[in-house]
Design an enzyme around this catalytic site. Sequence first.
Site, PDB file in Angstrom:
ATOM      1  CG  ASN A   1      29.665  46.831  43.608  1.00 43.35           C
ATOM      2  OD1 ASN A   1      30.728  47.451  43.775  1.00 43.35           O
ATOM      3  ND2 ASN A   1      28.775  46.714  44.564  1.00 43.35           N
TER       4      ASN A   1
ATOM      5  CB  CYS B   1      26.103  44.770  50.304  1.00 43.86           C
ATOM      6  SG  CYS B   1      26.948  43.761  49.099  1.00 43.86           S
TER       7      CYS B   1
ATOM      8  CB  SER C   1      33.618  36.324  42.598  1.00 42.40           C
ATOM      9  OG  SER C   1      32.629  35.509  43.178  1.00 42.40           O
ATOM     10  CB  ALA C   2      32.969  31.152  40.227  1.00 47.61           C
ATOM     11  CG  HIS C   3      28.553  34.506  42.834  1.00 55.48           C
ATOM     12  ND1 HIS C   3      27.523  35.398  42.931  1.00 55.48           N
ATOM     13  CD2 HIS C   3      29.499  34.938  43.700  1.00 55.48           C
ATOM     14  CE1 HIS C   3      27.820  36.327  43.836  1.00 55.48           C
ATOM     15  NE2 HIS C   3      29.027  36.076  44.308  1.00 55.48           N
TER      16      HIS C   3
ATOM     17  CB  THR D   1      39.675  19.950  51.526  1.00 56.68           C
ATOM     18  OG1 THR D   1      40.443  19.331  52.556  1.00 56.68           O
ATOM     19  CG2 THR D   1      39.394  18.962  50.403  1.00 56.68           C
TER      20      THR D   1
ATOM     21  N   GLY E   1      35.085  36.025  46.168  1.00 58.39           N
ATOM     22  CA  GLY E   1      35.722  37.291  45.832  1.00 58.39           C
ATOM     23  C   GLY E   1      36.054  38.070  47.099  1.00 58.39           C
TER      24      GLY E   1
ATOM     25  CD  GLN F   1      29.812  43.495  39.576  1.00 59.15           C
ATOM     26  OE1 GLN F   1      29.357  43.302  38.442  1.00 59.15           O
ATOM     27  NE2 GLN F   1      29.229  43.049  40.669  1.00 59.15           N
TER      28      GLN F   1
HETATM   29  C1  LIG Z   1      30.178  40.490  44.333  1.00 58.20           C
HETATM   30  C2  LIG Z   1      31.370  41.325  44.575  1.00 58.20           C
HETATM   31  C3  LIG Z   1      32.333  40.973  45.533  1.00 58.20           C
HETATM   32  C4  LIG Z   1      32.153  39.794  46.439  1.00 58.20           C
HETATM   33  O1  LIG Z   1      32.333  38.560  45.791  1.00 58.20           O
HETATM   34  P1  LIG Z   1      31.767  37.262  46.520  1.00 58.20           P
HETATM   35  O2  LIG Z   1      32.315  36.122  45.724  1.00 58.20           O
HETATM   36  O3  LIG Z   1      30.279  37.359  46.460  1.00 58.20           O
HETATM   37  O4  LIG Z   1      32.280  37.285  47.912  1.00 58.20           O
HETATM   38  C5  LIG Z   1      33.441  41.770  45.681  1.00 58.20           C
HETATM   39  N1  LIG Z   1      33.635  42.864  44.915  1.00 58.20           N
HETATM   40  C6  LIG Z   1      32.744  43.223  43.982  1.00 58.20           C
HETATM   41  C7  LIG Z   1      33.014  44.433  43.160  1.00 58.20           C
HETATM   42  C8  LIG Z   1      31.578  42.484  43.787  1.00 58.20           C
HETATM   43  O5  LIG Z   1      30.699  42.871  42.871  1.00 58.20           O
END
Ligand SMILES: *Cc1c(COP(=O)(O)O)cnc(C)c1O
Length: 389
Positions: free
Chosen positions: A151, A325, A199-201, A237, A71, A179
């Site tokens: 977040n 963070c 973002s996937a996680h 890749t 992300g 989020q």
């Molecule tokens: C977690 C987060 C990101 C960062 O995403 P990553 O895949 O961990 O780099 C960016 N923006 C928000 C609002 C997030 O919560």
Amino acid sequence: MRQVYMDYSATTPVKKEVLDAMMPYFTEHFGNPSSLYTYGLEAKDAITKARGQLAHLIGANPDEVYFTGSGSEADNWTLFGVTDKLAKKGNHIITTQIEHHAILHSCEFLQKHGVDVTYVGVNPDGTVKLDEIEKAITDKTVLISVMLINNEVGTIQPVKEIAEIAHKHGVLFHTDAVQGLGNTPINVHEMGIDLMSMSAHKIYGPKGVGALYMRKGVNASNYLHGGAQESGHRASTENLAGIVGFGKAAEMAEANLENHIKNCSALRNYLIEQVTKTIPGTTVNGTMEHRHPGNANITFEYIEGESILLMLDSVGISVSTGSACSSKSLKPSHVLTAMGVPVEKIHGTIRFTVGDFTTKEDIDYVVENLAKIVARLREISSVNEKKGW
Ligand SMILES: *Cc1c(COP(=O)(O)O)cnc(C)c1O
């Protein structure tokens, strides 16, 4: 000891179905998607399928979705790519004081390289000041970037209205939806979003894979240079198994969206109700009206959030202070600061985020331990006598 994970906004566990979908792409189907023989074609097909799954979740065309390494990368790509592409038009971007550091620190870097940035403030409930956004627009403005869901305090921002303001003035609109994805309905075309980070996680997929939605015709400059992957827009890749996992997680998030929102907000409301009822001197930060379904951001007066976090960890409970963070630094949260929360209250703030594996018993366990921990911490602090807690 019971383990209760209550930090789903920091990251989520990979769901079993997601892991199962990924596994063959580490071993049997390990090909390089750029190769022209069968191994490569299989890998390429898997990425095409994942792109379709993610595009479907956000109402985009598949060719408007570009996979990235995170992300954060999607945020960086947007800011660097748009300011470079539109350098002839102007050098001004508008964002908010409550963005993720992937936006704020990229903006600070750009400021060192001649880009002007306006950081719009927020109301005490965490919603952005719409009129200030419009007032900040000049003929040099090339981009407005406002996150979909914050977040830390979970505020859902009125991005459709902000996109309308941007477009009225011929300005591109980006939203960091890391989020937002899977936590609120998103349709990029209906909402007028030009670029969007994901973002996937954060949606039960793997770490280290993200995506940028870029509306057809936007064409931000490339950020990673090299091979012609992602239709020539992003070299490297591909993270094949990761992308397959992101696709599966997106498909599940779409099927589960209504239930997820309903279940998480019921658990979250129960948590807030129990905490504020049983523990004196607590306040919830951020609006309850348009809010991330799993987010409870709560201030415990006259205590250090770090002490609560560590004592909760000692009974198996994982939460965060302010934002993940900044939890390693004692700098007060920039989000709560922008909302006008006083510094001493910020230091006593904990973010709880529930998700798909949270149960009512988990909440009861947290509330029971939290009440004991808060009472103990207040016992050893001098304010207790004054307040009669
Ligand atoms: C977690 C987060 C990101 C960062 O995403 P990553 O895949 O961990 O780099 C960016 N923006 C928000 C609002 C997030 O919560």
